[in-house]
Design an enzyme around this catalytic site. Sequence first.
Site, PDB file in Angstrom:
ATOM      1  N   HIS A 111     -11.735   4.240 -11.596  1.00 48.00           N
ATOM      2  CA  HIS A 111     -10.859   5.329 -12.063  1.00 48.00           C
ATOM      3  C   HIS A 111     -11.561   6.271 -13.043  1.00 48.00           C
ATOM      4  O   HIS A 111     -11.331   6.172 -14.265  1.00 48.00           O
ATOM      5  CB  HIS A 111      -9.647   4.725 -12.777  1.00 48.00           C
ATOM      6  CG  HIS A 111      -8.624   4.130 -11.873  1.00 48.00           C
ATOM      7  ND1 HIS A 111      -7.499   4.798 -11.471  1.00 48.00           N
ATOM      8  CD2 HIS A 111      -8.561   2.916 -11.289  1.00 48.00           C
ATOM      9  CE1 HIS A 111      -6.774   4.023 -10.689  1.00 48.00           C
ATOM     10  NE2 HIS A 111      -7.394   2.871 -10.554  1.00 48.00           N
ATOM     11  N   CYS A 131      -9.904   4.741  -5.843  1.00 49.19           N
ATOM     12  CA  CYS A 131      -9.197   3.453  -5.764  1.00 49.19           C
ATOM     13  C   CYS A 131      -8.218   3.420  -4.575  1.00 49.19           C
ATOM     14  O   CYS A 131      -8.667   3.375  -3.432  1.00 49.19           O
ATOM     15  CB  CYS A 131      -8.541   3.149  -7.099  1.00 49.19           C
ATOM     16  SG  CYS A 131      -8.290   1.399  -7.335  1.00 49.19           S
ATOM     17  N   GLU A 171     -10.826   9.152 -13.856  1.00 52.27           N
ATOM     18  CA  GLU A 171      -9.855   9.985 -14.590  1.00 52.27           C
ATOM     19  C   GLU A 171      -9.320   9.275 -15.829  1.00 52.27           C
ATOM     20  O   GLU A 171      -8.629   9.884 -16.637  1.00 52.27           O
ATOM     21  CB  GLU A 171      -8.712  10.402 -13.647  1.00 52.27           C
ATOM     22  CG  GLU A 171      -7.662   9.356 -13.339  1.00 52.27           C
ATOM     23  CD  GLU A 171      -8.124   8.237 -12.410  1.00 52.27           C
ATOM     24  OE1 GLU A 171      -9.307   8.209 -12.022  1.00 52.27           O
ATOM     25  OE2 GLU A 171      -7.286   7.368 -12.093  1.00 52.27           O
TER      26      GLU A 171
HETATM   27  N1  GLN Z   1      -4.478  -2.463  -5.532  1.00 50.52           N
HETATM   28  C1  GLN Z   1      -4.133  -1.119  -5.169  1.00 50.52           C
HETATM   29  C2  GLN Z   1      -3.927  -0.983  -3.672  1.00 50.52           C
HETATM   30  O1  GLN Z   1      -4.240  -1.841  -2.949  1.00 50.52           O
HETATM   31  C3  GLN Z   1      -5.192  -0.134  -5.632  1.00 50.52           C
HETATM   32  C4  GLN Z   1      -5.287  -0.181  -7.127  1.00 50.52           C
HETATM   33  C5  GLN Z   1      -5.621   1.124  -7.762  1.00 50.52           C
HETATM   34  O2  GLN Z   1      -5.543   2.192  -7.154  1.00 50.52           O
HETATM   35  N2  GLN Z   1      -5.943   1.047  -9.031  1.00 50.52           N
HETATM   36  O3  GLN Z   1      -3.453   0.009  -3.238  1.00 50.52           O
END
Ligand code: GLN
Length: 191
Positions: free
Chosen positions: A170, A78, A172
Site C-alpha cells: 500500500h 493489493c 498510499e
Molecule cells: N485480502 C484482500 C483481498 O483478498 C486484499 C487486502 C488489501 O487490499 N489490503 O481482497
Amino acid sequence: MRIGVLAAQGAFLEHIAVLRELGVNTVPVRLPYQLDALDGLIIPGGESTSIRRLMLDYDLMERIKARARKGLPVWGTCAGMILLAKELSEPDETLAVMDIKVKRNAFGRQKDSFETRLLISALGEDPFPAIFIRAPIIEKVGDKVDVLARLEDETIVAARQKNLLACAFHPELTKDTRFHRYFLDIVAGSG
Ligand code: GLN
C-alpha cells in the site's frame, strides 16, 4: 493529466490525497462514463470481493477491461492487483488484463500485516517502505511482465506490463510518493 481512483471500496481516499498533494487532477470514479476522460486509473486496496461486486453492479468491469486493453495506464494496489490478474490461484472473475498469477491472502495469520523496506530499482536507491495488509503475492509472471520488487525470499510483490502496474502493498499509506510518481511517469509516457 487526469487520474481516476476507483472509489468502490477500500483505500481510495488515501490515493486521492497523495495525488492531490502531488498537484494532480484526480477524480473518484464510480460510474462508467467517468472513465472516458481519464489518462490513468488506480484500483485501490481493500477487499477484492467487494470491489469486484461493485464493479459488476456498476457496469465498470467490461469498460475498464476495454480501456486497459487499449493502453490506459492502470495501477492496481493489493486488492487492485488481484483484480488485474489473468489468473488467480482460487479462480474468480477479474479484469484479466495482466499476465500474472496471483494468490490472495498469501501470508499466514501471524504475518497478516507487516511493514518492510524493499529495494525497487525503478524508484531509485533508497529502499521503499512497503506496508502489507492481508496481502496477495504474485506466483507467476508471463514473458512480457517485468518484476519490480521481491521480498527477501524472492516472492514477487510488484510488477509491470507496459501500461499496467501492480503491487501487493500500500504505497498510499506511506509518506513516500515515489511509487505514485512512477505511475504518473507511465501516464505521461515517460516511464
Ligand atoms: N485480502 C484482500 C483481498 O483478498 C486484499 C487486502 C488489501 O487490499 N489490503 O481482497
